[in-house]
Enzyme design. Structure first.
Site, mmCIF file in Angstrom:
data_model
loop_
_atom_site.group_PDB
_atom_site.id
_atom_site.type_symbol
_atom_site.label_atom_id
_atom_site.label_comp_id
_atom_site.label_asym_id
_atom_site.label_seq_id
_atom_site.Cartn_x
_atom_site.Cartn_y
_atom_site.Cartn_z
ATOM 1 N N GLU A 185 -8.079 4.451 11.931
ATOM 2 C CA GLU A 185 -7.085 3.927 12.847
ATOM 3 C C GLU A 185 -6.529 5.089 13.704
ATOM 4 O O GLU A 185 -7.258 6.183 13.919
ATOM 5 C CB GLU A 185 -5.676 3.584 12.159
ATOM 6 C CG GLU A 185 -5.206 4.718 11.420
ATOM 7 C CD GLU A 185 -4.019 4.357 10.487
ATOM 8 O OE1 GLU A 185 -2.687 4.396 11.159
ATOM 9 O OE2 GLU A 185 -4.066 4.125 9.225
ATOM 10 N N ASP B 89 -9.768 3.208 5.928
ATOM 11 C CA ASP B 89 -8.589 3.226 6.737
ATOM 12 C C ASP B 89 -9.134 4.126 7.996
ATOM 13 O O ASP B 89 -9.129 5.360 8.012
ATOM 14 C CB ASP B 89 -7.376 4.039 6.270
ATOM 15 C CG ASP B 89 -6.083 4.020 6.784
ATOM 16 O OD1 ASP B 89 -6.286 3.472 8.201
ATOM 17 O OD2 ASP B 89 -5.066 4.549 6.540
ATOM 18 N N ASP C 24 0.794 -1.232 -0.085
ATOM 19 C CA ASP C 24 0.178 -0.163 0.002
ATOM 20 C C ASP C 24 0.726 1.100 0.075
ATOM 21 O O ASP C 24 1.933 1.270 0.720
ATOM 22 C CB ASP C 24 -0.902 0.030 1.325
ATOM 23 C CG ASP C 24 -0.263 0.006 2.525
ATOM 24 O OD1 ASP C 24 0.000 1.051 3.086
ATOM 25 O OD2 ASP C 24 -0.258 -1.241 3.198
#
Length: 277
Positions: free
Chosen positions: A168, A166, A77
């Site tokens: 986090e 994403d 990624d």
């Protein structure tokens, strides 16, 4: 009448002069250098967050898997942190799938997105895009729309993976973006529902077990979405509640040259199956 002049100062030994000069130089430079040096603990600039940034800061960088299992497929990624990526080199090293950061919040798009997203596709990889969530700035549905409108969509070409959320550790402030556990679950649900409404696909969820436990209360209701687990260790460890297995595993954060490395939990045909839907 003789002229009396003051006695000349006694000359310093040359070695002492050198030492004093060096000391004064250090004293004059040190404060400026300290001011100019970047603070490793400083809050990063909005838009610079990348997949795993918060994981490294909070959970640390551990050991790597002992070896590549035959039933796993290597991936990477990338974000603007990597700049222009040498995709042919990565392909030749065995990488077969890639995710590129597409957007963040509703204020940032990756300036290298085209080179990275199209470049990985061009060498034969199966590719996808991810969105770095900032739940403290706008709603989940708003960010899902922004993501889809800026490269995060899906096409049934057999080589495009569904978009990834994403979610986090917050690199810009409060770990849970100032939200309660229930409010965070609602935000994530809004994003996932809107993404599916726009694309027809369930978005992948990228997270770490530690963040998920702290910020969602280890909510177990999103198991229909593929899980991309972040853990920099020799095993994936305990998964978030609801998931009995993972789809992808980010096992290391390698830095600016080659991106973060990941493993798909299955052979290449399973990567292709996820792309096809």
């Amino acid at each position: 009448m003789p002229v009396h002049r003051p006695a000349s100062p006694r000359p310093r030994p040359l070695f002492l002069t050198g030492v004093l000069t060096a000391v004064f130089a250090l004293l004059s430079i040190a404060p400026a250098s300290a001011a100019e040096s970047p603070d490793a603990t400083a809050t990063p600039t909005r838009g610079t967050a990348r997949m795993g940034m918060g994981v490294v800061a909070h959970d640390g960088q551990g050991g790597l898997p002992a070896g590549t299992r035959a039933a796993q497929t290597e991936g990477v990624d990338v974000s603007s942190y990597q700049g222009n990526v040498a995709w042919t080199t990565l392909w030749n090293s065995g990488v077969r799938w890639a995710y590129t950061k597409g957007s963040e919040g509703t204020y940032y798009t990756n300036p290298y997105f085209s080179q990275q997203y199209s470049g990985s596709y061009g060498v034969g990889m199966i590719r996808g895009a991810y969105h770095f969530a900032t739940p403290d700035t706008t709603t989940g549905a708003t960010q899902a729309n922004y993501f889809v409108d800026h490269g995060g969509g899906w096409s049934a070409d057999g080589r495009t993976l569904p978009g990834t959320l994403d979610i986090e550790w917050n690199p810009y402030g409060d770990s849970c973006y100032g939200k309660t556990k229930s409010a965070m679950v609602s935000w994530i649900r809004d994003f996932l529902n809107q993404y599916k409404a726009r694309t027809g696909r369930d978005a992948v969820i990228y997270t770490s077990t530690s963040w998920w436990t702290q910020c969602t209360g280890n909510y177990a209701g999103f198991a229909a979405n593929p899980l991309w687990i972040a853990r920099y260790a020799s095993t994936v460890g305990t998964l978030p509640a609801g998931w009995s297995t993972y789809t992808m595993w980010q096992y290391t954060s390698s830095g600016p040259t080659v991106g973060d490395h990941d493993r798909f939990n299955g052979a290449l045909d399973r990567v292709q199956a996820l792309a096809k839907g």
